[in-house]
Write an enzyme that holds these catalytic residues in place. Structure first.
Site, PDB file in Angstrom:
ATOM      1  CD  GLU A  67      -5.119   6.542   0.493  1.00 18.96           C
ATOM      2  OE1 GLU A  67      -5.173   5.297   0.383  1.00 18.96           O
ATOM      3  OE2 GLU A  67      -4.345   7.116   1.270  1.00 18.96           O
ATOM      4  CG  HIS A  90      -1.823   1.149   1.344  1.00 17.72           C
ATOM      5  ND1 HIS A  90      -3.149   1.111   0.965  1.00 17.72           N
ATOM      6  CD2 HIS A  90      -1.614   2.418   1.800  1.00 17.72           C
ATOM      7  CE1 HIS A  90      -3.711   2.288   1.179  1.00 17.72           C
ATOM      8  NE2 HIS A  90      -2.795   3.102   1.699  1.00 17.72           N
ATOM      9  CD  GLU A  91       1.560   3.566   3.614  1.00 17.80           C
ATOM     10  OE1 GLU A  91       1.751   4.630   2.965  1.00 17.80           O
ATOM     11  OE2 GLU A  91       0.530   3.349   4.271  1.00 17.80           O
ATOM     12  CG  HIS A 107       0.356   6.404  -0.500  1.00 24.62           C
ATOM     13  ND1 HIS A 107      -0.618   7.224  -1.019  1.00 24.62           N
ATOM     14  CD2 HIS A 107      -0.251   5.683   0.489  1.00 24.62           C
ATOM     15  CE1 HIS A 107      -1.762   7.011  -0.381  1.00 24.62           C
ATOM     16  NE2 HIS A 107      -1.558   6.082   0.536  1.00 24.62           N
TER      17      HIS A 107
END
Length: 490
Positions: A285, A255-256, A259
């Site tokens: 997101e 997930h990170e 980003h």
């Protein structure tokens, strides 16, 4: 061109100082000594005072009036600088400085209260943060909606009413799918066992590499609440480790990386300009969610992950890749938003959206927040919150003043649904690469069609250009119903 040149040179220094301030925040959440909280609060306040002075410098208005941009990039940069100048000029320096100081302190107070399951230790500080955020919203709103004024910081052009309408359209299909899934006779087994921290972190690094994370321009650390920080040549990620749940670490990392991959993928010519960062948190997101879910939790990548985890942990209680795929996507009524399955994740966001709107409007007081949270969670998820760390204390966002941020998570899911449909059409052999542990075809498509543009286009225009159609929730909902229908035999 002198006015434009002077304006962009001044902005370059402001962007550089802003990056320094952001790195102080990263340091506070990762390696700063616990006893340094008050000192860091003063440092953050001092940085914010300097930045606020620069963002409201009267010369910016003069340069904006005299600037004669010749390119689309310069015109867009001027538009973004003008927007920031207008918003910053409405906020008193005292308020900006005090918010920076208080939210820095509040972050540590929240972490201690969460560790002790003691909301009473945090709520008085949250009340102070809320008072300042209401003051900020009033300064920005021009007698308009307070919540919209804060939301506009994270998703320019979006309103609470539009978000509410979107959620109303999504909720019936999400709730219906959840009920069918939880009522199915086919229920995947849970992953059980002990998974040592260092082994998890090695696996997480391998996953980050698989998704194209540039380790020469980043690093990974452990934090209470996973986040990414930085831009251009220094974009860092964090994860967390629970030794009974390796998926927490693996998917927080992916997930990170989504980003950070966005920030690393922006055209380097935009560095130290307003174009050199993600255009909105909803778009941000969309990248983290499509990396984590549509690619990372798909059958192809989980097949590769199953093989790697079986080797890393000397065997698993899940013994074949199809069952492992189902286990990764197992739907359970858990408490924690960041650990929520795709079916229920947006329902977590809807809860927070409604509560924070009520907090900003004054319809809900912080003294009643725990009760309101627990009642709403029981209503929405059918489970009573067992302790505050699994309830109102689980997220850091309100402690650091991020009111208006939460709905961008769900909006990012909607954007990711639109992007995934376009990606799959454009890269039909994506799953073949993912099955080898190589997300490059997907990440390169996203980089070319979205990430490299940075702030060049408004959020909705960027998503529409990348996905080739209007932004609607249908692609996301169709994807969820198809995926979980197959897993649960619906």
């Amino acid at each position: 061109m002198t006015a434009l040149t002077d304006l962009l040179a001044f902005q370059r220094q402001t962007e550089a100082l802003s990056s320094v301030a952001e790195r102080l925040g990263w340091d506070q959440e990762t390696v700063m000594p616990r006893g340094a909280t008050e000192q860091r609060a003063e440092e953050m306040a001092a940085m914010e005072e300097v930045l606020h002075d620069r963002r409201t410098d009267p010369r910016i208005g003069e340069w904006l009036d005299a600037a004669d941009p010749q390119t689309d990039a310069d015109r867009r940069a001027i538009q973004l600088i003008a927007r920031d100048y207008s918003r910053s000029s409405r906020i008193p320096a005292r308020l900006a400085t005090e918010l920076a100081r208080l939210t820095s302190l509040a972050q540590g107070i929240w972490a201690e209260a969460r560790a002790k399951d003691a909301p009473e230790d945090f709520l008085p500080t949250l009340d102070q943060v809320l008072m300042l955020k209401r003051e900020e919203a009033a300064a920005l709103a021009d007698n308009g909606n307070l919540y919209d004024a804060l939301l506009d910081d994270y998703e320019p052009g979006m309103t609470g009413a539009a978000i509410s309408s979107l959620f109303d359209a999504m909720r019936p299909r999400l709730v219906a799918l959840r009920e069918e899934v939880l009522g199915s006779e086919r229920q995947p087994a849970a992953l059980t066992g002990h998974f040592p921290q260092e082994t998890q972190l090695r696996l997480a690094r391998a996953c980050a590499t698989a998704f194209g994370y540039d380790w020469t321009r980043g690093r990974m650390d452990i934090a209470v609440h996973p986040f990414s920080s930085g831009r251009w040549q220094d974009s860092r990620i964090t994860t967390r480790v629970v030794e009974t749940d390796p998926f927490n670490c693996v998917y927080s990392t992916i997930h990170e990386v989504g980003h950070s991959g966005y920030e690393q993928g922006i055209d380097p010519d935009y560095a130290f300009t307003p174009l050199g960062r993600g255009v909105s948190m909803g778009v941000h997101e969309s990248q983290s969610r499509i990396y984590e879910n549509q690619m990372g939790r798909g059958r192809a990548f989980t097949g590769w992950l199953f093989s790697r985890m079986s080797d890393a942990f000397d065997g698993l209680n899940i013994t074949d890749p199809d069952a492992f795929f189902a286990t990764v996507n197992r739907v359970t009524p858990g408490f924690i938003r960041t650990e929520a399955d795709e079916v229920q994740y947006n329902l977590h966001i809807m809860l927070r959206f409604d509560l924070e709107r009520d907090l900003i409007s004054g319809r809900l007081d912080t003294s009643d927040l725990v009760e309101a949270w627990n009642a709403r969670f029981l209503k929405d998820f059918g489970v009573a919150v067992d302790r505050p760390a699994n309830g109102v204390l689980q997220d850091v966002h309100w402690a650091v003043g991020l009111f208006g941020y939460f709905p961008t998570y769900a909006l990012g899911n909607v954007y990711a649904g639109c992007l995934n449909r376009a990606l799959r059409a454009a890269v039909p052999d994506l799953d073949e690469a993912l099955a080898r542990g190589d997300a490059t075809p997907g990440t390169e498509w996203l980089r070319e069609n979205l990430q490299r543009h940075g702030g060049l286009m408004p959020p909705s225009d960027l998503i529409e250009a990348a996905s080739g159609g209007p932004v609607t929730p249908e692609p996301l909902l169709d994807y969820l119903e198809d995926k979980f229908g197959r897993i649960y035999g619906l």
